[in-house]
Design an enzyme around this catalytic site. Structure first.
Site, PDB file in Angstrom:
ATOM      1  N   ARG A 118       0.815  -1.238   0.000  1.00 51.24           N
ATOM      2  CA  ARG A 118       0.000   0.000   0.000  1.00 51.24           C
ATOM      3  C   ARG A 118       0.837   1.270   0.000  1.00 51.24           C
ATOM      4  NH1 ARG A 118      -3.242  -3.246   3.433  1.00 51.24           N
ATOM      5  NH2 ARG A 118      -4.899  -4.144   2.189  1.00 51.24           N
ATOM      6  N   LYS A 140       3.366  11.287 -11.568  1.00 48.66           N
ATOM      7  CA  LYS A 140       2.507  10.431 -12.394  1.00 48.66           C
ATOM      8  C   LYS A 140       3.230   9.110 -12.612  1.00 48.66           C
ATOM      9  CE  LYS A 140      -0.343  13.575 -15.093  1.00 48.66           C
ATOM     10  NZ  LYS A 140      -0.672  14.041 -16.458  1.00 48.66           N
ATOM     11  N   GLU A 182       9.886  17.391 -25.124  1.00 45.53           N
ATOM     12  CA  GLU A 182       9.234  17.839 -23.885  1.00 45.53           C
ATOM     13  C   GLU A 182       9.845  19.170 -23.417  1.00 45.53           C
ATOM     14  OE1 GLU A 182       6.551  16.350 -22.971  1.00 45.53           O
ATOM     15  OE2 GLU A 182       6.717  14.164 -23.025  1.00 45.53           O
ATOM     16  N   LYS A 224       8.016  22.569 -14.577  1.00 47.42           N
ATOM     17  CA  LYS A 224       7.130  21.454 -14.204  1.00 47.42           C
ATOM     18  C   LYS A 224       6.776  21.528 -12.723  1.00 47.42           C
ATOM     19  CE  LYS A 224       5.651  16.901 -14.715  1.00 47.42           C
ATOM     20  NZ  LYS A 224       5.701  15.664 -15.450  1.00 47.42           N
ATOM     21  N   GLU A 234      -4.103  17.235 -11.547  1.00 51.41           N
ATOM     22  CA  GLU A 234      -4.600  17.587 -12.884  1.00 51.41           C
ATOM     23  C   GLU A 234      -6.090  17.878 -12.927  1.00 51.41           C
ATOM     24  OE1 GLU A 234      -2.545  15.654 -16.152  1.00 51.41           O
ATOM     25  OE2 GLU A 234      -4.362  15.764 -17.345  1.00 51.41           O
ATOM     26  N   ARG A 238      -2.469  21.647 -14.884  1.00 46.05           N
ATOM     27  CA  ARG A 238      -1.525  20.562 -15.199  1.00 46.05           C
ATOM     28  C   ARG A 238      -1.821  19.920 -16.555  1.00 46.05           C
ATOM     29  NH1 ARG A 238       1.277  15.900 -11.391  1.00 46.05           N
ATOM     30  NH2 ARG A 238       2.479  15.016 -13.095  1.00 46.05           N
ATOM     31  N   ASN A 242       0.150  18.472 -21.240  1.00 47.09           N
ATOM     32  CA  ASN A 242      -0.142  17.442 -22.246  1.00 47.09           C
ATOM     33  C   ASN A 242      -0.319  18.010 -23.647  1.00 47.09           C
ATOM     34  OD1 ASN A 242      -0.020  15.039 -20.771  1.00 47.09           O
ATOM     35  ND2 ASN A 242      -1.957  15.537 -19.791  1.00 47.09           N
ATOM     36  N   HIS A 245      -0.107  15.751 -26.629  1.00 47.87           N
ATOM     37  CA  HIS A 245      -0.109  14.368 -26.139  1.00 47.87           C
ATOM     38  C   HIS A 245      -1.348  13.586 -26.575  1.00 47.87           C
ATOM     39  CE1 HIS A 245       3.319  15.722 -23.884  1.00 47.87           C
ATOM     40  NE2 HIS A 245       3.431  14.607 -23.195  1.00 47.87           N
ATOM     41  N   HIS A 249      -0.387  10.371 -28.121  1.00 51.37           N
ATOM     42  CA  HIS A 249      -0.727   9.060 -27.549  1.00 51.37           C
ATOM     43  C   HIS A 249      -1.459   8.206 -28.584  1.00 51.37           C
ATOM     44  CE1 HIS A 249      -0.467  10.508 -23.069  1.00 51.37           C
ATOM     45  NE2 HIS A 249       0.705  10.223 -23.582  1.00 51.37           N
ATOM     46  N   HIS A 262       8.088   8.098 -27.445  1.00 48.88           N
ATOM     47  CA  HIS A 262       7.098   9.013 -26.865  1.00 48.88           C
ATOM     48  C   HIS A 262       7.347  10.460 -27.322  1.00 48.88           C
ATOM     49  CE1 HIS A 262       4.317  10.753 -24.008  1.00 48.88           C
ATOM     50  NE2 HIS A 262       5.283  11.513 -23.524  1.00 48.88           N
TER      51      HIS A 262
HETATM   52  P1  NAD Z   1      12.707   4.982 -22.037  1.00 49.81           P
HETATM   53  O1  NAD Z   1      12.516   4.879 -20.585  1.00 49.81           O
HETATM   54  O2  NAD Z   1      12.203   3.883 -22.892  1.00 49.81           O
HETATM   55  O3  NAD Z   1      14.248   5.231 -22.334  1.00 49.81           O
HETATM   56  C1  NAD Z   1      14.677   5.353 -23.665  1.00 49.81           C
HETATM   57  C2  NAD Z   1      15.799   4.370 -24.007  1.00 49.81           C
HETATM   58  O4  NAD Z   1      17.032   4.856 -23.481  1.00 49.81           O
HETATM   59  C3  NAD Z   1      15.624   2.986 -23.424  1.00 49.81           C
HETATM   60  O5  NAD Z   1      16.107   2.043 -24.338  1.00 49.81           O
HETATM   61  C4  NAD Z   1      16.523   3.031 -22.192  1.00 49.81           C
HETATM   62  O6  NAD Z   1      16.952   1.774 -21.769  1.00 49.81           O
HETATM   63  C5  NAD Z   1      17.669   3.852 -22.696  1.00 49.81           C
HETATM   64  N1  NAD Z   1      18.455   4.564 -21.714  1.00 49.81           N
HETATM   65  C6  NAD Z   1      18.030   5.153 -20.573  1.00 49.81           C
HETATM   66  N2  NAD Z   1      19.009   5.867 -20.025  1.00 49.81           N
HETATM   67  C7  NAD Z   1      20.091   5.705 -20.825  1.00 49.81           C
HETATM   68  C8  NAD Z   1      21.407   6.218 -20.790  1.00 49.81           C
HETATM   69  N3  NAD Z   1      21.788   7.098 -19.860  1.00 49.81           N
HETATM   70  N4  NAD Z   1      22.274   5.843 -21.754  1.00 49.81           N
HETATM   71  C9  NAD Z   1      21.866   5.000 -22.745  1.00 49.81           C
HETATM   72  N5  NAD Z   1      20.632   4.511 -22.847  1.00 49.81           N
HETATM   73  C10 NAD Z   1      19.752   4.873 -21.891  1.00 49.81           C
HETATM   74  O7  NAD Z   1      12.017   6.329 -22.597  1.00 49.81           O
HETATM   75  P2  NAD Z   1      11.929   7.812 -22.037  1.00 49.81           P
HETATM   76  O8  NAD Z   1      11.882   8.658 -23.233  1.00 49.81           O
HETATM   77  O9  NAD Z   1      12.903   8.084 -20.980  1.00 49.81           O
HETATM   78  O10 NAD Z   1      10.496   7.838 -21.338  1.00 49.81           O
HETATM   79  C11 NAD Z   1       9.328   7.634 -22.078  1.00 49.81           C
HETATM   80  C12 NAD Z   1       8.246   7.153 -21.130  1.00 49.81           C
HETATM   81  O11 NAD Z   1       8.000   8.158 -20.152  1.00 49.81           O
HETATM   82  C13 NAD Z   1       6.938   6.875 -21.815  1.00 49.81           C
HETATM   83  O12 NAD Z   1       6.408   5.663 -21.347  1.00 49.81           O
HETATM   84  C14 NAD Z   1       6.044   8.028 -21.396  1.00 49.81           C
HETATM   85  O13 NAD Z   1       4.693   7.686 -21.356  1.00 49.81           O
HETATM   86  C15 NAD Z   1       6.590   8.312 -20.021  1.00 49.81           C
HETATM   87  N6  NAD Z   1       6.330   9.688 -19.563  1.00 49.81           N
HETATM   88  C16 NAD Z   1       5.842   9.838 -18.311  1.00 49.81           C
HETATM   89  C17 NAD Z   1       5.621  11.098 -17.808  1.00 49.81           C
HETATM   90  C18 NAD Z   1       5.159  11.261 -16.403  1.00 49.81           C
HETATM   91  O14 NAD Z   1       4.816  12.386 -16.011  1.00 49.81           O
HETATM   92  N7  NAD Z   1       5.151  10.213 -15.606  1.00 49.81           N
HETATM   93  C19 NAD Z   1       5.917  12.222 -18.586  1.00 49.81           C
HETATM   94  C20 NAD Z   1       6.437  12.039 -19.875  1.00 49.81           C
HETATM   95  C21 NAD Z   1       6.639  10.758 -20.349  1.00 49.81           C
HETATM   96  N1  GLY Z   2       3.736  14.785 -18.465  1.00 51.16           N
HETATM   97  C1  GLY Z   2       2.516  15.354 -18.031  1.00 51.16           C
HETATM   98  C2  GLY Z   2       2.375  15.514 -16.562  1.00 51.16           C
HETATM   99  O1  GLY Z   2       3.235  15.157 -15.800  1.00 51.16           O
HETATM  100  O2  GLY Z   2       1.375  15.993 -16.123  1.00 51.16           O
END
Ligand code: NAD
Ligand code: GLY
Length: 367
Positions: A118, A140, A182, A224, A234, A238, A242, A245, A249, A262
């Protein structure tokens, strides 16, 4: 090192930004409550940075969970591997989950931390530009569903975010560009002068200039943090984070998770949001083109996938989290640096945006 703060009262936390912070065990240790630590990472990041983080955590009892790499693994099945690791090593409620990796790892580890017994302590150590400027901040967390991106998850704030800018040295160029989508977003939604700075520094950012990257990361995290502090769950402002997005998406879900990154989908999606804002008369053609040029300079796609019809977009956009009572709402621009959430737009304007010829727009831009 720079330290920012996400101002959320008792759930507030610091964001540490600097070169070589993985070696700063003192920073991480200050946010660990018990002896147990579970590092969640993936098979790409583990060989690069796991040993350094483990050294920093000397004296703790560490379990490591190494997940398969990729957006297509942001699923229930992979999440289960985190719980297998935690329960298998008898982690109790005093444990701390540390996400070491990009946004996929951060979202999954955070979701696991939110529901393991939890809710347990959680620290973000983001290693991609995208996760350093966006996903590690704001709480998030979640996973994808075959029918919709990020559709299952929780708001769950970390205790701290530790950004070691040195980790960007190993990031593939395509991933760096995805993160820049972003970064550009913050300029478009709330900070027009930042767009001017980005125009001047885009080459430096893509060449991994440390000073430029640190400025962009700190500026993005500060933006942010402000938005999250004003609207954590949100219900208002907030949603403007997006921008692009809802279209993006739809692209990610339709193409199959991981086919378009992404950030790439967000870039093409934002081009569509710019197009629609211009059609509504809210921004000028010159403003739309300024935005598009920045995405091009960042090495990002500005034309949505050829194989997507307007009907495909409509189908996937209907699953967006901004849909309320069946009504689609979109983040659009009333000017550069001024985002708004709009629900009352003429349907024919959306249809025109969905069927616009973006390749032709790109050709006109180049002339
Ligand atoms: P990812 O986590 O897939 O990383 C991209 C690639 O880079 C992967 O292959 C990873 O293994 C590799 N990698 C990571 N760090 C590295 C490094 N230092 N050197 C070499 N390779 C490395 O993708 P991302 O772009 O980091 O994140 C995208 C995800 O984040 C999506 O799922 C998206 O929905 C999510 N997201 C979430 C929020 C939120 O607020 N929670 C906001 C934006 C995006
Ligand atoms: N990436 C959108 C949010 O964190 O609200």
């Amino acid at each position: 090192m720079q330290t920012l703060h996400v101002d959320l009262g008792e759930r507030g936390y610091p964001i540490y930004i600097g070169a070589g912070l993985l070696a700063r065990g003192d920073l991480v240790a200050a946010h660990i409550i018990g002896r147990q630590v579970a590092i969640v990472t993936n098979e790409t990041v583990a060989p690069l940075y796991l040993a350094a983080l483990e050294r920093s955590l000397a004296g703790h009892s560490i379990t490591t969970v190494v997940l398969p790499d990729g957006e297509s693994y942001k699923t229930w099945e992979t999440l289960q591997l985190v719980f297998d690791g935690l329960l298998g090593a008898r982690h109790d409620r005093s444990t701390t989950v540390i996400a070491l990796g990009g946004g996929v790892i951060g979202d999954m580890a955070g979701f696991a931390a939110s529901c393991y017994q939890r809710g347990v302590n959680f620290i973000q150590v983001p290693t991609t530009l995208l996760s350093q400027v966006d996903s590690s901040v704001g709480g998030k967390t979640g996973i994808n569903h075959p029918l919709g991106k990020n559709m299952v998850g929780a708001f769950y704030q970390p205790q701290a975010v530790l950004i070691d800018t040195n980790t960007l040295a190993t990031l593939p160029a395509r991933e760096l560009s995805a993160g820049l989508a972003e970064v550009i977003k913050y300029g478009l939604i709330c900070d027009e002068p930042f767009l001017t700075w980005l125009e001047a520094h885009m080459s430096a950012l893509r060449a991994l200039d440390k000073e430029a990257l640190t400025t962009a990361i700190a500026h993005s995290c500060a933006a942010k943090a402000r938005v999250v502090a004003a609207d954590e769950r949100e219900s208002g402002v907030r949603a403007t984070l997006n921008l692009g997005h809802t279209f993006g998406h739809a692209i990610e879900t339709h193409q199959g998770y991981g086919v378009w990154l992404h950030g790439e989908a967000v870039a093409a999606g934002t081009v569509m949001a710019l197009d629609m804002s211009e059609r509504l008369g809210w921004i000028t053609r010159a403003e739309r083109e300024r935005g598009v040029r920045l995405f091009i300079a960042a090495g990002l796609p500005v034309v949505p996938p050829e194989n997507m019809t307007p009907e495909d977009f409509i189908e996937h956009m209907a699953v967006d989290k901004k849909v309320l009572d069946g009504k689609l709402r979109l983040v659009l621009l009333r000017g550069l640096g001024e985002a708004t959430v709009a629900g009352d737009f003429p349907r024919e304007i959306l249809n025109a945006t969905l069927s616009a010829d973006y390749a032709a727009q790109l050709a006109q831009l180049k002339n």
